[in-house]
Design a protein around this motif. Sequence first.
Motif, PDB file in Angstrom:
ATOM      1  N   ALA A  90       1.079  -0.939   0.392  1.00 18.24           N
ATOM      2  CA  ALA A  90       0.512  -0.195  -0.249  1.00 18.24           C
ATOM      3  C   ALA A  90       0.927   1.424   0.058  1.00 18.24           C
ATOM      4  N   GLY A  91       0.872   1.956  -1.297  1.00 17.44           N
ATOM      5  CA  GLY A  91       1.657   3.236  -1.325  1.00 17.44           C
ATOM      6  C   GLY A  91       3.122   2.681  -1.679  1.00 17.44           C
ATOM      7  N   GLY A  92       3.082   1.861  -2.679  1.00 20.46           N
ATOM      8  CA  GLY A  92       4.525   0.731  -2.812  1.00 20.46           C
ATOM      9  C   GLY A  92       4.737   1.975  -4.286  1.00 20.46           C
ATOM     10  N   GLY A  93       4.439   3.121  -4.054  1.00 20.73           N
ATOM     11  CA  GLY A  93       5.444   3.270  -5.399  1.00 20.73           C
ATOM     12  C   GLY A  93       6.090   2.860  -6.483  1.00 20.73           C
ATOM     13  N   ASP A  94       7.861   3.090  -6.455  1.00 14.73           N
ATOM     14  CA  ASP A  94       7.937   1.490  -7.818  1.00 14.73           C
ATOM     15  C   ASP A  94       7.825   0.850  -7.266  1.00 14.73           C
ATOM     16  N   GLY A  95       7.815  -0.017  -6.794  1.00 14.02           N
ATOM     17  CA  GLY A  95       7.353  -1.233  -6.153  1.00 14.02           C
ATOM     18  C   GLY A  95       8.653  -2.084  -5.449  1.00 14.02           C
ATOM     19  N   ARG A  96       9.792  -0.614  -5.284  1.00 15.19           N
ATOM     20  CA  ARG A  96      10.546  -1.448  -4.807  1.00 15.19           C
ATOM     21  C   ARG A  96      10.953  -2.323  -4.026  1.00 15.19           C
ATOM     22  N   ASP A  97      10.039  -2.474  -2.890  1.00 13.40           N
ATOM     23  CA  ASP A  97       9.868  -3.440  -2.008  1.00 13.40           C
ATOM     24  C   ASP A  97       9.403  -4.441  -2.458  1.00 13.40           C
ATOM     25  N   ALA A  98       7.813  -4.046  -2.938  1.00 12.42           N
ATOM     26  CA  ALA A  98       7.308  -5.368  -3.704  1.00 12.42           C
ATOM     27  C   ALA A  98       8.120  -6.467  -4.697  1.00 12.42           C
ATOM     28  N   LEU A  99       8.819  -5.716  -5.222  1.00  8.27           N
ATOM     29  CA  LEU A  99       9.686  -6.475  -6.605  1.00  8.27           C
ATOM     30  C   LEU A  99      10.499  -7.694  -6.214  1.00  8.27           C
ATOM     31  N   GLN A 100      11.295  -7.463  -4.217  1.00 11.30           N
ATOM     32  CA  GLN A 100      12.099  -8.237  -4.305  1.00 11.30           C
ATOM     33  C   GLN A 100      11.199  -9.576  -3.469  1.00 11.30           C
ATOM     34  N   LEU A 101       9.614  -9.390  -3.235  1.00  9.15           N
ATOM     35  CA  LEU A 101       8.365 -10.140  -3.272  1.00  9.15           C
ATOM     36  C   LEU A 101       8.410 -11.286  -3.800  1.00  9.15           C
ATOM     37  N   ALA A 102       7.526 -10.646  -5.163  1.00 12.67           N
ATOM     38  CA  ALA A 102       8.005 -10.486  -6.596  1.00 12.67           C
ATOM     39  C   ALA A 102       8.521 -12.009  -7.076  1.00 12.67           C
ATOM     40  N   LEU A 103      10.023 -11.450  -6.689  1.00 12.60           N
ATOM     41  CA  LEU A 103      11.371 -12.176  -6.719  1.00 12.60           C
ATOM     42  C   LEU A 103      11.498 -13.662  -6.192  1.00 12.60           C
ATOM     43  N   VAL A 133       1.755 -10.233  -5.823  1.00 10.59           N
ATOM     44  CA  VAL A 133       2.157  -9.325  -5.450  1.00 10.59           C
ATOM     45  C   VAL A 133       1.545  -7.763  -6.093  1.00 10.59           C
ATOM     46  N   THR A 134       0.638  -7.073  -4.938  1.00  4.46           N
ATOM     47  CA  THR A 134      -0.207  -6.228  -5.653  1.00  4.46           C
ATOM     48  C   THR A 134      -0.029  -4.754  -5.090  1.00  4.46           C
ATOM     49  N   VAL A 135       0.521  -3.598  -6.301  1.00  2.00           N
ATOM     50  CA  VAL A 135       1.195  -2.772  -6.229  1.00  2.00           C
ATOM     51  C   VAL A 135      -0.164  -1.349  -5.646  1.00  2.00           C
ATOM     52  N   LEU A 136      -0.420  -0.759  -4.078  1.00  2.00           N
ATOM     53  CA  LEU A 136      -1.147   0.094  -4.441  1.00  2.00           C
ATOM     54  C   LEU A 136      -0.570   1.398  -4.462  1.00  2.00           C
ATOM     55  N   ASP A 137      -1.328   2.903  -5.163  1.00  2.00           N
ATOM     56  CA  ASP A 137      -1.233   4.220  -5.194  1.00  2.00           C
ATOM     57  C   ASP A 137      -1.274   4.949  -5.943  1.00  2.00           C
ATOM     58  N   THR A 138      -1.796   6.194  -5.194  1.00  2.00           N
ATOM     59  CA  THR A 138      -1.910   7.064  -6.337  1.00  2.00           C
ATOM     60  C   THR A 138      -1.572   7.931  -8.023  1.00  2.00           C
ATOM     61  N   SER A 139      -0.144   7.589  -7.944  1.00  2.00           N
ATOM     62  CA  SER A 139       0.372   8.051  -8.760  1.00  2.00           C
ATOM     63  C   SER A 139       0.345   7.034 -10.250  1.00  2.00           C
ATOM     64  N   ALA A 140      -0.074   7.990 -11.207  1.00  2.00           N
ATOM     65  CA  ALA A 140       0.103   6.901 -12.565  1.00  2.00           C
ATOM     66  C   ALA A 140       1.960   6.404 -13.043  1.00  2.00           C
ATOM     67  N   ASP A 141       2.455   7.677 -12.712  1.00  4.57           N
ATOM     68  CA  ASP A 141       3.682   7.514 -13.227  1.00  4.57           C
ATOM     69  C   ASP A 141       4.605   6.638 -12.335  1.00  4.57           C
ATOM     70  N   VAL A 142       4.504   6.373 -11.505  1.00 10.02           N
ATOM     71  CA  VAL A 142       5.771   5.447 -10.511  1.00 10.02           C
ATOM     72  C   VAL A 142       4.586   4.136 -10.846  1.00 10.02           C
ATOM     73  N   LEU A 143       3.478   3.531 -10.460  1.00 13.30           N
ATOM     74  CA  LEU A 143       2.827   3.098 -10.655  1.00 13.30           C
ATOM     75  C   LEU A 143       3.600   1.848 -12.640  1.00 13.30           C
ATOM     76  N   GLY A 144       3.439   3.041 -13.121  1.00  8.09           N
ATOM     77  CA  GLY A 144       4.094   2.652 -14.476  1.00  8.09           C
ATOM     78  C   GLY A 144       5.464   1.990 -14.479  1.00  8.09           C
ATOM     79  N   ALA A 145       6.043   2.454 -13.557  1.00  6.23           N
ATOM     80  CA  ALA A 145       7.608   2.385 -13.266  1.00  6.23           C
ATOM     81  C   ALA A 145       7.398   1.288 -12.633  1.00  6.23           C
ATOM     82  N   ALA A 146       6.985   0.628 -11.944  1.00  4.02           N
ATOM     83  CA  ALA A 146       6.368  -0.408 -10.863  1.00  4.02           C
ATOM     84  C   ALA A 146       6.255  -2.290 -12.128  1.00  4.02           C
TER      85      ALA A 146
END
Length: 281
Positions: free
Chosen positions: A61-74, A79-92
């Motif tokens: 939640a509020g995961g931004g560009d997904g750097r924490d989430a990515l480690q768990l996906a690996l 993993v579901t990344v929740l954020d209000t910014s389309a830009d950072v979700l695209g980066a994730a």
Amino acid sequence: MSTTTSAADGGAASEDERREAAAWATWQESPWGRLRYRVLAALLRERCAQLGPAPLRVLDAGGGDGRDALQLALAGHEVTVLDTSADVLGAARAAAVAAGVGDRVRTVAAGLEDLTALAALTRHRAGGSGSFDVVLCHDVLQHRGSLAQVGADVAVLVSSLRPGGLLSLMAPNPAADVLAAALRDGPAQAWVLLDAERGADPGTGRSVLRLDPAVVEAAVADAGCEVDGRAGLLTVTSLLEEAQRADERVVADLEELEVELGRRDEFRRTARFWHLLARRR
């Protein structure tokens, strides 16, 4: 490929938001920023393994560009990344695809207060909302408007966990702010921060809440969780960074030490970030 579910309009960021995002990205790519993610990833992999075999269902939640989430996906988790910014979700999404785990990472454009969005994340699974095994909320709560809002956010986060699920919260440590201010600006500024309710975000300089971990622990208990672990992140590193001694070789040598220091009470209390783990009753 990853899937995007839009629960709110992830509109274009303002100029100020873009500047803040750029400042934060610069810190993320610094030796100290990369160390923060490696140390936390080591802690989370260890705790997730105790919950059961992969794939676990993880909400960042509020995961931004997904750097924490990515480690768990690996590590094999969904993993579901929740954020209000389309830009950072695209980066994730791009990072997940580049790492070969695009099928394990989905993104949702929404905020913490969007209860409908949180329910929709797991509607396809039995039990609906409240079926995540792990919920992360890192570097988010200090940006909320008040302590009352933080308490409400914690309740929302807990509601998305299954019974026995793991909640992971992290924010800048007020004690470290005081030490850093003394090193950077002198004793006078340290005195100013000592009992202040707000301070500057370490990455962007933006005004944020100075969250005492004890206050957040109380909110966690009120929401129906029991504390299951406390840690500090970047104990020695925070002092080295303020002294501007960044060196890649030093950072590499610090990683194992930082993981161990973060587990010990006498050191975690002055670490740059506090980290709290809790289990839903």
